[in-house]
Design a protein around this motif. Sequence first.
Motif, PDB file in Angstrom:
ATOM      1  N   ALA A  14      11.171   8.060 -25.468  1.00  0.00           N
ATOM      2  CA  ALA A  14      11.514   7.408 -26.734  1.00  0.00           C
ATOM      3  C   ALA A  14      11.534   5.887 -26.627  1.00  0.00           C
ATOM      4  O   ALA A  14      11.250   5.191 -27.597  1.00  0.00           O
ATOM      5  CB  ALA A  14      12.861   7.916 -27.231  1.00  0.00           C
ATOM      6  N   ASP A  15      11.849   5.360 -25.453  1.00  0.00           N
ATOM      7  CA  ASP A  15      11.941   3.906 -25.304  1.00  0.00           C
ATOM      8  C   ASP A  15      10.635   3.268 -24.826  1.00  0.00           C
ATOM      9  O   ASP A  15      10.578   2.055 -24.671  1.00  0.00           O
ATOM     10  CB  ASP A  15      13.079   3.540 -24.364  1.00  0.00           C
ATOM     11  CG  ASP A  15      12.871   4.073 -22.951  1.00  0.00           C
ATOM     12  OD1 ASP A  15      12.083   5.025 -22.782  1.00  0.00           O
ATOM     13  OD2 ASP A  15      13.507   3.539 -22.037  1.00  0.00           O
ATOM     14  N   GLU A  16       9.583   4.055 -24.602  1.00  0.00           N
ATOM     15  CA  GLU A  16       8.305   3.486 -24.163  1.00  0.00           C
ATOM     16  C   GLU A  16       7.538   2.937 -25.359  1.00  0.00           C
ATOM     17  O   GLU A  16       7.538   3.530 -26.436  1.00  0.00           O
ATOM     18  CB  GLU A  16       7.481   4.522 -23.420  1.00  0.00           C
ATOM     19  CG  GLU A  16       8.058   4.828 -22.061  1.00  0.00           C
ATOM     20  CD  GLU A  16       7.143   5.702 -21.251  1.00  0.00           C
ATOM     21  OE1 GLU A  16       6.434   5.159 -20.397  1.00  0.00           O
ATOM     22  OE2 GLU A  16       7.142   6.916 -21.502  1.00  0.00           O
ATOM     23  N   ARG A  17       6.871   1.817 -25.133  1.00  0.00           N
ATOM     24  CA  ARG A  17       6.199   1.098 -26.207  1.00  0.00           C
ATOM     25  C   ARG A  17       4.696   1.086 -26.000  1.00  0.00           C
ATOM     26  O   ARG A  17       4.196   1.181 -24.886  1.00  0.00           O
ATOM     27  CB  ARG A  17       6.703  -0.344 -26.279  1.00  0.00           C
ATOM     28  CG  ARG A  17       8.218  -0.498 -26.294  1.00  0.00           C
ATOM     29  CD  ARG A  17       8.917   0.415 -27.229  1.00  0.00           C
ATOM     30  NE  ARG A  17       9.218  -0.224 -28.497  1.00  0.00           N
ATOM     31  CZ  ARG A  17       9.612   0.434 -29.566  1.00  0.00           C
ATOM     32  NH1 ARG A  17       9.738   1.729 -29.550  1.00  0.00           N
ATOM     33  NH2 ARG A  17       9.877  -0.194 -30.674  1.00  0.00           N
ATOM     34  N   CYS A  18       3.960   0.934 -27.095  1.00  0.00           N
ATOM     35  CA  CYS A  18       2.505   0.855 -27.090  1.00  0.00           C
ATOM     36  C   CYS A  18       2.059  -0.354 -26.270  1.00  0.00           C
ATOM     37  O   CYS A  18       2.641  -1.437 -26.373  1.00  0.00           O
ATOM     38  CB  CYS A  18       2.002   0.736 -28.523  1.00  0.00           C
ATOM     39  SG  CYS A  18       0.211   0.521 -28.696  1.00  0.00           S
ATOM     40  N   ASP A  19       1.019  -0.163 -25.459  1.00  0.00           N
ATOM     41  CA  ASP A  19       0.496  -1.261 -24.648  1.00  0.00           C
ATOM     42  C   ASP A  19      -0.285  -2.274 -25.486  1.00  0.00           C
ATOM     43  O   ASP A  19      -0.643  -3.336 -24.985  1.00  0.00           O
ATOM     44  CB  ASP A  19      -0.397  -0.711 -23.534  1.00  0.00           C
ATOM     45  CG  ASP A  19       0.410  -0.008 -22.456  1.00  0.00           C
ATOM     46  OD1 ASP A  19       1.564  -0.397 -22.225  1.00  0.00           O
ATOM     47  OD2 ASP A  19      -0.115   0.938 -21.839  1.00  0.00           O
ATOM     48  N   ARG A  20      -0.550  -1.974 -26.754  1.00  0.00           N
ATOM     49  CA  ARG A  20      -1.269  -2.900 -27.626  1.00  0.00           C
ATOM     50  C   ARG A  20      -0.348  -3.679 -28.557  1.00  0.00           C
ATOM     51  O   ARG A  20      -0.555  -4.852 -28.787  1.00  0.00           O
ATOM     52  CB  ARG A  20      -2.296  -2.140 -28.484  1.00  0.00           C
ATOM     53  CG  ARG A  20      -3.440  -1.546 -27.730  1.00  0.00           C
ATOM     54  CD  ARG A  20      -4.469  -2.552 -27.345  1.00  0.00           C
ATOM     55  NE  ARG A  20      -5.088  -3.109 -28.543  1.00  0.00           N
ATOM     56  CZ  ARG A  20      -5.803  -4.206 -28.554  1.00  0.00           C
ATOM     57  NH1 ARG A  20      -6.025  -4.860 -27.451  1.00  0.00           N
ATOM     58  NH2 ARG A  20      -6.320  -4.650 -29.660  1.00  0.00           N
ATOM     59  N   CYS A  21       0.666  -2.992 -29.140  1.00  0.00           N
ATOM     60  CA  CYS A  21       1.420  -3.659 -30.208  1.00  0.00           C
ATOM     61  C   CYS A  21       2.940  -3.537 -30.088  1.00  0.00           C
ATOM     62  O   CYS A  21       3.652  -4.018 -30.949  1.00  0.00           O
ATOM     63  CB  CYS A  21       0.989  -3.117 -31.564  1.00  0.00           C
ATOM     64  SG  CYS A  21       1.506  -1.423 -31.874  1.00  0.00           S
ATOM     65  N   ASN A  22       3.444  -2.857 -29.105  1.00  0.00           N
ATOM     66  CA  ASN A  22       4.874  -2.701 -28.872  1.00  0.00           C
ATOM     67  C   ASN A  22       5.555  -1.723 -29.839  1.00  0.00           C
ATOM     68  O   ASN A  22       6.767  -1.674 -29.910  1.00  0.00           O
ATOM     69  CB  ASN A  22       5.588  -4.057 -28.881  1.00  0.00           C
ATOM     70  CG  ASN A  22       6.866  -4.015 -28.089  1.00  0.00           C
ATOM     71  OD1 ASN A  22       6.993  -3.247 -27.142  1.00  0.00           O
ATOM     72  ND2 ASN A  22       7.835  -4.836 -28.463  1.00  0.00           N
ATOM     73  N   ALA A  23       4.776  -0.922 -30.576  1.00  0.00           N
ATOM     74  CA  ALA A  23       5.369   0.138 -31.403  1.00  0.00           C
ATOM     75  C   ALA A  23       5.747   1.305 -30.486  1.00  0.00           C
ATOM     76  O   ALA A  23       5.367   1.351 -29.314  1.00  0.00           O
ATOM     77  CB  ALA A  23       4.374   0.598 -32.465  1.00  0.00           C
ATOM     78  N   SER A  24       6.451   2.266 -31.009  1.00  0.00           N
ATOM     79  CA  SER A  24       6.879   3.423 -30.237  1.00  0.00           C
ATOM     80  C   SER A  24       5.673   4.220 -29.738  1.00  0.00           C
ATOM     81  O   SER A  24       4.734   4.487 -30.488  1.00  0.00           O
ATOM     82  CB  SER A  24       7.762   4.308 -31.113  1.00  0.00           C
ATOM     83  OG  SER A  24       8.169   5.447 -30.407  1.00  0.00           O
ATOM     84  N   GLU A  51      -1.398   4.633 -15.823  1.00  0.00           N
ATOM     85  CA  GLU A  51      -1.093   5.225 -17.123  1.00  0.00           C
ATOM     86  C   GLU A  51      -1.065   4.146 -18.192  1.00  0.00           C
ATOM     87  O   GLU A  51      -0.688   3.007 -17.932  1.00  0.00           O
ATOM     88  CB  GLU A  51       0.269   5.913 -17.087  1.00  0.00           C
ATOM     89  CG  GLU A  51       0.341   7.068 -16.129  1.00  0.00           C
ATOM     90  CD  GLU A  51       1.714   7.728 -16.118  1.00  0.00           C
ATOM     91  OE1 GLU A  51       2.675   7.141 -16.664  1.00  0.00           O
ATOM     92  OE2 GLU A  51       1.812   8.830 -15.573  1.00  0.00           O
ATOM     93  N   LEU A  52      -1.459   4.537 -19.400  1.00  0.00           N
ATOM     94  CA  LEU A  52      -1.375   3.680 -20.571  1.00  0.00           C
ATOM     95  C   LEU A  52      -0.661   4.458 -21.666  1.00  0.00           C
ATOM     96  O   LEU A  52      -0.813   5.672 -21.779  1.00  0.00           O
ATOM     97  CB  LEU A  52      -2.765   3.269 -21.057  1.00  0.00           C
ATOM     98  CG  LEU A  52      -3.597   2.411 -20.119  1.00  0.00           C
ATOM     99  CD1 LEU A  52      -5.018   2.258 -20.665  1.00  0.00           C
ATOM    100  CD2 LEU A  52      -2.959   1.042 -19.946  1.00  0.00           C
ATOM    101  N   VAL A  53       0.099   3.739 -22.494  1.00  0.00           N
ATOM    102  CA  VAL A  53       0.825   4.349 -23.603  1.00  0.00           C
ATOM    103  C   VAL A  53       0.372   3.665 -24.888  1.00  0.00           C
ATOM    104  O   VAL A  53       0.228   2.443 -24.934  1.00  0.00           O
ATOM    105  CB  VAL A  53       2.354   4.192 -23.421  1.00  0.00           C
ATOM    106  CG1 VAL A  53       3.101   4.705 -24.634  1.00  0.00           C
ATOM    107  CG2 VAL A  53       2.807   4.913 -22.158  1.00  0.00           C
TER     108      VAL A  53
END
Length: 77
Positions: A16-26, A38-40
């Motif tokens: 739940a606390d991990e953020r998108c590597d592009r825009c910082n969204a969930s 790994e990429l999120v």
Amino acid sequence: MTATLTPPPETAAPAADERCDRCNASGKLRIVLAGGSELVFCGHHANRYAEDLVKITVDYSTEPDFDWRGSEMITKN
């Protein structure tokens, strides 16, 4: 000494606390690359770049409520 085979760890969905590597969204999608990195990605970026992501993805996992467009592309290959 007896050798023990350990299966590789399963790819877990983003926490739940991990953020998108592009825009910082969930984060909604986690992909594993050939080298083990790994990429999120959030849902928006995961689907926007799905065609490119499937080319570099070795394994992936998604949030239970998220349908990634790339999952259909991976199963067809």
